[in-house]
Design an enzyme around this catalytic site. Structure first.
Site, PDB file in Angstrom:
ATOM      1  N   CYS A 266       0.791  -1.246   0.000  1.00  0.00           N
ATOM      2  CA  CYS A 266       0.000   0.000   0.000  1.00  0.00           C
ATOM      3  C   CYS A 266       0.813   1.280   0.000  1.00  0.00           C
ATOM      4  CB  CYS A 266      -0.956  -0.022   1.179  1.00  0.00           C
ATOM      5  SG  CYS A 266      -2.160  -1.310   1.014  1.00  0.00           S
TER       6      CYS A 266
HETATM    7  C1  UDX Z   1      -0.792   0.290   5.704  1.00  0.00           C
HETATM    8  C2  UDX Z   1      -1.659   1.233   6.515  1.00  0.00           C
HETATM    9  O1  UDX Z   1      -1.269   1.178   7.888  1.00  0.00           O
HETATM   10  C3  UDX Z   1      -3.136   0.827   6.391  1.00  0.00           C
HETATM   11  O2  UDX Z   1      -3.940   1.752   7.107  1.00  0.00           O
HETATM   12  C4  UDX Z   1      -3.520   0.839   4.915  1.00  0.00           C
HETATM   13  O3  UDX Z   1      -4.864   0.447   4.741  1.00  0.00           O
HETATM   14  C5  UDX Z   1      -2.602  -0.099   4.144  1.00  0.00           C
HETATM   15  O4  UDX Z   1      -1.217   0.279   4.319  1.00  0.00           O
HETATM   16  P1  UDX Z   1       0.182  -2.158   5.942  1.00  0.00           P
HETATM   17  O5  UDX Z   1       0.944  -1.790   4.716  1.00  0.00           O
HETATM   18  O6  UDX Z   1      -0.528  -3.452   6.003  1.00  0.00           O
HETATM   19  O7  UDX Z   1      -0.941  -0.990   6.256  1.00  0.00           O
HETATM   20  O8  UDX Z   1       1.216  -2.178   7.155  1.00  0.00           O
HETATM   21  P2  UDX Z   1       1.683  -1.169   8.272  1.00  0.00           P
HETATM   22  O9  UDX Z   1       1.503  -1.844   9.562  1.00  0.00           O
HETATM   23  O10 UDX Z   1       1.118   0.171   8.097  1.00  0.00           O
HETATM   24  O11 UDX Z   1       3.280  -1.083   7.977  1.00  0.00           O
HETATM   25  C6  UDX Z   1       3.690  -0.617   6.712  1.00  0.00           C
HETATM   26  C7  UDX Z   1       5.219  -0.597   6.703  1.00  0.00           C
HETATM   27  O12 UDX Z   1       5.685   0.460   7.559  1.00  0.00           O
HETATM   28  C8  UDX Z   1       5.868  -1.883   7.207  1.00  0.00           C
HETATM   29  O13 UDX Z   1       6.988  -2.186   6.405  1.00  0.00           O
HETATM   30  C9  UDX Z   1       6.308  -1.520   8.623  1.00  0.00           C
HETATM   31  O14 UDX Z   1       7.443  -2.269   9.020  1.00  0.00           O
HETATM   32  C10 UDX Z   1       6.669  -0.050   8.452  1.00  0.00           C
HETATM   33  N1  UDX Z   1       6.594   0.734   9.690  1.00  0.00           N
HETATM   34  C11 UDX Z   1       5.395   0.875  10.330  1.00  0.00           C
HETATM   35  C12 UDX Z   1       7.741   1.372  10.141  1.00  0.00           C
HETATM   36  O15 UDX Z   1       8.830   1.221   9.552  1.00  0.00           O
HETATM   37  N2  UDX Z   1       7.668   2.160  11.253  1.00  0.00           N
HETATM   38  C13 UDX Z   1       6.489   2.333  11.929  1.00  0.00           C
HETATM   39  O16 UDX Z   1       6.492   3.036  12.940  1.00  0.00           O
HETATM   40  C14 UDX Z   1       5.322   1.655  11.461  1.00  0.00           C
END
Ligand code: UDX
Length: 428
Positions: A266
């Site tokens: 996403c």
């Molecule tokens: C994301 C959005 O959170 C969600 O609301 C939307 O509908 C789809 O995209 P997702 O991609 O499933 O969800 O995962 P998410 O938990 O958001 O993490 C995305 C990426 O960011 C991961 O690689 C995670 O490791 C990274 N991340 C997340 C960080 O590096 N730091 C953070 O503090 C949070």
């Protein structure tokens, strides 16, 4: 209500199982016969903790069925959810061909439908898509009028992989973009049992809320990584810093975890799409482009740190702990581990990798690297180890598990294992 969900990806499956779980009857429509057969057997086709049981239950009590027959599904439903994919094109812009095609196909079915029917866009689409692509095709192929003969809404999905069911069942908010009040009322009624605030707005506002939400979440991560990189040079733990930052109620403690950057299907796709859309409108989105630039560099920052610690990588055995883009998923799309493996291969390193769930997916990209059966196996004889995914099982690794490494160089792209001797974080 009787619901038709079109699309069997993460959003489609979660929407179908979620609405069934709260008492609706759902027909999910897909093109892939194998996927359809598996769903009708109650077999989950994605890795999503907790969804499998729910799917089995609603297939057994016949409240959920899968089919490739769109006409049958629409004619036996009051409301359709478009959950088809909107992948990136080469240049990062959004590919809306599936949305356009399904709008035409739904229009063809609406032509012979007599009752009022609501079409809801749930796929992530750039602003103006529902008005400029979905509605014109629905009207053209049905010969009917939106807002009069059928309703149209746009309601974005905010689920996160790994926690999709709980995010669907208890969202922070439900955004209903409506073409007409009547269809908005139908959707509000469907969501009436959900314990979440409902926001009623227009179609393009709803479309943009999704992009702005993901862009701000990703910007927080790139911000945390930029500050984290500066902290690392000074010898500051960025997690301590962000703990203090997050205590400001205006900033909040979430999504400030520095690491090896954001992956997933996403954030990268949606931010590239909104950048492309802005440029199409002759606007230069400098900040959003920087969010992506910071992230691109962050994904391979660990390799620079690795070379400082072990020198030339040629012939060195490098263990990779974690392949999925985050824990609790088998999804490797845009995962930092992909960029890392590419860089290590280009420098002649010998790579072995382990992940509890994502190995089969990574084998499709890199069939030629070694995959271990356990985390401990991957460490044996390694000159260094890169921790790329915060799986709980890695947190159980003990000091002597790492004794099997040739050298104790443990570099972490995710915050964990801080008490392990020889370990060092990317930003802490
Ligand atoms: C994301 C959005 O959170 C969600 O609301 C939307 O509908 C789809 O995209 P997702 O991609 O499933 O969800 O995962 P998410 O938990 O958001 O993490 C995305 C990426 O960011 C991961 O690689 C995670 O490791 C990274 N991340 C997340 C960080 O590096 N730091 C953070 O503090 C949070």
């Amino acid at each position: 209500m009787n619901i038709c969900v079109i699309g069997t990806g993460y959003v489609g499956l979660t929407t179908a199982v979620g609405f069934t779980a709260v008492g609706n009857k759902v027909i999910i429509v897909g093109k892939n016969k194998k996927k359809i057969d598996k769903i009708n057997k109650g077999v989950l086709i994605i890795y999503e903790p907790g969804m499998g049981k729910e799917l089995e239950k609603c297939v057994k009590n016949k409240s959920l069925q899968a089919t490739d027959n769109l006409e049958y599904a629409i004619k036996n439903s009051d409301i359709d959810f478009i959950c088809v994919g909107t992948p990136s094109r080469e240049d990062g812009s959004i590919d809306l061909s599936d949305v356009e095609k399904i709008s035409q196909d739904i229009g063809k079915v609406l032509k012979s439908l007599n009752e009022y029917h609501v079409v809801v866009v749930k796929s992530t689409v750039v602003p103006q898509t529902t008005e400029e692509i979905v509605i014109p095709n629905l009207e053209k192929y049905s010969g009917k009028k939106a807002g009069k003969d059928f309703g149209v809404c746009m309601t974005p999905e905010f689920l996160r992989e790994g926690v999709a069911m709980s995010d669907f069942m208890k969202p922070d908010r439900i955004v209903i973009g409506e073409y007409d009040k009547k269809s908005g009322d139908v959707l509000q009624n469907l969501y009436s049992g959900f314990d979440s605030p409902i926001m009623r707005t227009n179609l393009r506002d709803a479309e943009m809320i999704k992009y702005a939400s993901n862009a701000l979440l990703a910007a927080k991560i790139s911000f945390a990584n930029e500050i984290g990189n500066i902290c690392k040079i000074i010898g500051i733990d960025s997690y301590e810093v962000m703990k203090g930052v997050g205590m400001d109620h205006r900033l909040g403690p979430h999504f400030l975890n520095s690491g090896c950057g954001f992956g997933g299907s996403c954030f990268p796709k949606d931010i590239s799409a909104i950048i492309a859309k802005a440029k199409e409108l002759d606007y230069e989105p400098i900040l959003l482009e920087s969010v992506m630039d910071v992230n691109k560099k962050q994904k391979v920052r660990l390799v620079d740190m690795l070379k400082k610690r072990v020198g030339n990588l040629k012939g060195k055995k490098i263990a990779i702990l974690g392949l999925a883009f985050k824990a609790d998923t088998d999804d490797i799309r845009e995962a930092a581990s992909i960029d890392i493996i590419k860089r290590l291969k280009s420098e002649g390193a010998i790579i072995s990798a382990y992940d509890p769930k994502a190995i089969d997916n990574m084998k499709t990209l890199f069939p030629d690297i070694k995959y271990a059966k356990t985390a401990k196996d991957v460490l044996k004889g390694a000159d260094a180890c890169l921790v790329m995914t915060e799986w709980d099982e890695f947190k159980k690794l003990s000091e002597n598990d790492f004794d099997f490494m040739k050298k104790r160089v443990i570099l972490k792209g995710r915050k964990m294992l801080d008490d392990i001797k020889g370990s060092e974080g990317i930003c802490w």
